[in-house]
Scaffold this active site. Structure first.
Site, PDB file in Angstrom:
ATOM      1  N   ASP A 127       0.861  -1.185   0.000  1.00  0.00           N
ATOM      2  CA  ASP A 127       0.000   0.000   0.000  1.00  0.00           C
ATOM      3  C   ASP A 127       0.899   1.236   0.000  1.00  0.00           C
ATOM      4  O   ASP A 127       2.117   1.124   0.042  1.00  0.00           O
ATOM      5  CB  ASP A 127      -0.965  -0.031   1.191  1.00  0.00           C
ATOM      6  N   ASP A 327      -8.228  -7.227   0.248  1.00  0.00           N
ATOM      7  CA  ASP A 327      -7.342  -7.574   1.353  1.00  0.00           C
ATOM      8  C   ASP A 327      -8.036  -7.189   2.642  1.00  0.00           C
ATOM      9  O   ASP A 327      -8.911  -6.319   2.645  1.00  0.00           O
ATOM     10  CB  ASP A 327      -6.016  -6.794   1.266  1.00  0.00           C
ATOM     11  N   CYS A 365     -14.040 -28.230   6.708  1.00  0.00           N
ATOM     12  CA  CYS A 365     -12.772 -27.603   6.321  1.00  0.00           C
ATOM     13  C   CYS A 365     -11.689 -28.678   6.287  1.00  0.00           C
ATOM     14  O   CYS A 365     -11.582 -29.497   7.195  1.00  0.00           O
ATOM     15  CB  CYS A 365     -12.388 -26.506   7.319  1.00  0.00           C
ATOM     16  N   CYS A 367      -8.419 -28.019   6.106  1.00  0.00           N
ATOM     17  CA  CYS A 367      -7.109 -27.442   6.413  1.00  0.00           C
ATOM     18  C   CYS A 367      -6.368 -28.322   7.423  1.00  0.00           C
ATOM     19  O   CYS A 367      -6.943 -29.189   8.084  1.00  0.00           O
ATOM     20  CB  CYS A 367      -7.237 -25.999   6.918  1.00  0.00           C
ATOM     21  N   CYS A 370      -7.959 -28.354  10.998  1.00  0.00           N
ATOM     22  CA  CYS A 370      -9.218 -29.089  11.159  1.00  0.00           C
ATOM     23  C   CYS A 370      -9.028 -30.598  10.971  1.00  0.00           C
ATOM     24  O   CYS A 370      -9.782 -31.393  11.521  1.00  0.00           O
ATOM     25  CB  CYS A 370     -10.264 -28.542  10.200  1.00  0.00           C
ATOM     26  N   HIS A 396      -6.163 -21.687  10.136  1.00  0.00           N
ATOM     27  CA  HIS A 396      -7.535 -22.045   9.766  1.00  0.00           C
ATOM     28  C   HIS A 396      -8.283 -20.874   9.134  1.00  0.00           C
ATOM     29  O   HIS A 396      -8.917 -21.026   8.088  1.00  0.00           O
ATOM     30  CB  HIS A 396      -8.351 -22.566  10.954  1.00  0.00           C
TER      31      HIS A 396
HETATM   32 ZN    ZN Z   1      -9.781 -25.493   9.006  1.00  0.00          ZN
END
Ligand code: ZN
Length: 430
Positions: A127, A327, A365, A367, A370, A396
């Site tokens: 930025d 963002d 999820c 990920c 998880c 996560h």
């Molecule tokens: Zn997750």
């Protein structure tokens, strides 16, 4: 120095990067192709107002709409770069204000620029520093020339002008850099908003002028692409002028001023346009109205970036309006406070109700958090003030945001405009 060379016939700029972030360098001509690149944008499919696109930067190709995690001081708090790569982060945002104060642009430049310094081979956007100057400094003094402000670290006095912001951002060497603007406060009356918008337009012209005169100073020096590897990843360097400067539309919460700002910023001419001055305390409906009413005046063939938004619901909504880049610090900041976004709504992991919950944080999820840990363990880590709590929570939340955007892109790919939001929001609500 690399000798100027004539482009070969049929040398398609997108050919080398289709579907890959960092293809291995094949030969000298491949290296040459990269030297001749700068940011380019292609729209591949639309669904309603939403667009599926490819933004090609000197450090990789980005599928849009894209969510950009914020790495304020060249670090996404708590998450290492290899995990960010594994999560599929395509582009990171760095804050010019913070990096200017620490470690300083001279240090980053000497170390080869931000990519090399932080061992991040993919794209980076910085930025302009303006937003932090305006939001973190109550004692700032604004004049036509620029802004005098005090460091939040040690109280020392500093001065940012459009030229200074460009000088710093060129030295940091992000792929996409932003024009220096004044973020108009909320609320502001029309006269004040108009005066602020006019100054941002003058600053945009000065930003572009300085950028065009100095962009060759970007710290991607050298003519030996193939020899540049770092931490096991290819980090191409560039000898051509390959950063891109985006303009920023202001105009407060006034539709007419937004339109005027958009048209006059386009007249100055940039390869991409941001909508700034939002998420400054206004109600959410007003944010949406400003995004929608600004987008209709932006060129369809250039990337559109809404700065500093939003919740998972909001990033889906803005993508549906035709926004390509977003963002926000929300997923990372909320994670550090134990607030987690899941397919079943928000989870405050600090609550006692999770103390003996053996289930995963989010059953939908995939990920790494998880897949492995229980809610009970995450709650224990948070209650014990363990550093690992911040790490896992952030991994996560970022994964959730990136997955959300993947689903948005998939919906656009299928061309199912009418089901676009329904697909995303078919999840049960808390
Ligand atoms: Zn997750």
């Amino acid at each position: 120095m690399v000798e100027p060379r004539t482009p070969r016939p049929g040398c398609a700029p997108f050919a080398f990067a289709q579907g890959k972030l960092h293809p291995p360098l094949q030969d000298d001509s491949d290296c040459y192709n990269r030297h001749s690149m700068s940011t380019q944008f292609q729209i591949e499919k639309t669904a309603g107002a939403a667009r599926l696109g490819r933004l090609l930067t000197p450090h990789g190709e980005i599928e849009t709409p894209v969510f950009m995690p914020v790495g304020t001081v060249a670090s996404v708090k708590g998450v290492s770069q290899d995990i960010l790569e594994e999560l599929g982060v395509q582009i990171l945002l760095g804050n010019t204000y913070h990096l200017y104060l620490r470690p300083g642009v001279d240090t980053v430049r000497k170390l080869g620029g931000l990519h090399r310094f932080m061992a991040w081979p993919r794209a980076i956007l910085t930025d302009s520093g303006g937003f932090q100057v305006f939001s973190l400094n109550e004692l700032r003094k604004v004049s036509e020339e620029g802004v005098t402000f005090r460091s939040h670290l040690d109280g020392s006095s500093h001065f940012f002008s459009p030229e200074k912001s460009m000088e710093i951002q060129i030295g940091l060497g992000a792929d996409i850099i932003m024009a220096f603007d004044e973020c108009t406060e909320f609320p502001a009356d029309r006269a004040r908003t108009q005066a602020s918008m006019e100054m941002t337009l003058r600053w945009a012209e000065r930003s572009k002028k300085y950028f065009e005169e100095h962009k060759h100073e970007v710290p991607w020096s050298g003519n030996d692409c193939a020899s540049n590897t770092h931490a096991g990843a290819a980090v191409p360097t560039w000898s051509d002028k390959t950063q891109s400067l985006f303009g920023i539309v202001q105009g407060g919460m006034d539709r007419a001023l937004r339109k005027e700002s958009a048209l006059r910023t386009i007249e100055i001419g940039f390869p991409g346009y941001a909508i700034g001055g939002l998420s400054v305390g206004e109600p959410r409906e007003l944010t949406r109205e400003m995004v929608e009413s600004t987008i209709e005046h932006l060129p369809a063939d250039k990337p559109r970036y809404v700065m500093g938004v939003g919740t998972p619901e909001e990033i889906v909504e803005y993508a549906s309006l035709g926004v390509d880049m977003m963002d926000c610090v929300l997923p990372t900041r909320a994670a550090r406070h134990g607030l987690l976004f899941t397919s079943e709504g928000k989870v405050s992991i600090k609550q006692a109700r999770y103390a003996q919950d053996q289930g995963p944080l989010d059953a939908n999820c995939a990920c790494r958090v998880c897949r492995r840990y229980s809610r009970a363990y995450l709650r224990h880590l948070y209650a014990s003030n363990e550093v690992l709590a911040q790490v896992l929570n952030t991994v996560h939340n970022l994964s959730f945001y990136l997955d959300t955007m993947r689903r948005v892109r998939h919906s656009i790919q299928l061309g199912e405009a009418s089901r676009f939001l329904a697909d995303i929001w078919s999840r049960p609500k808390p």
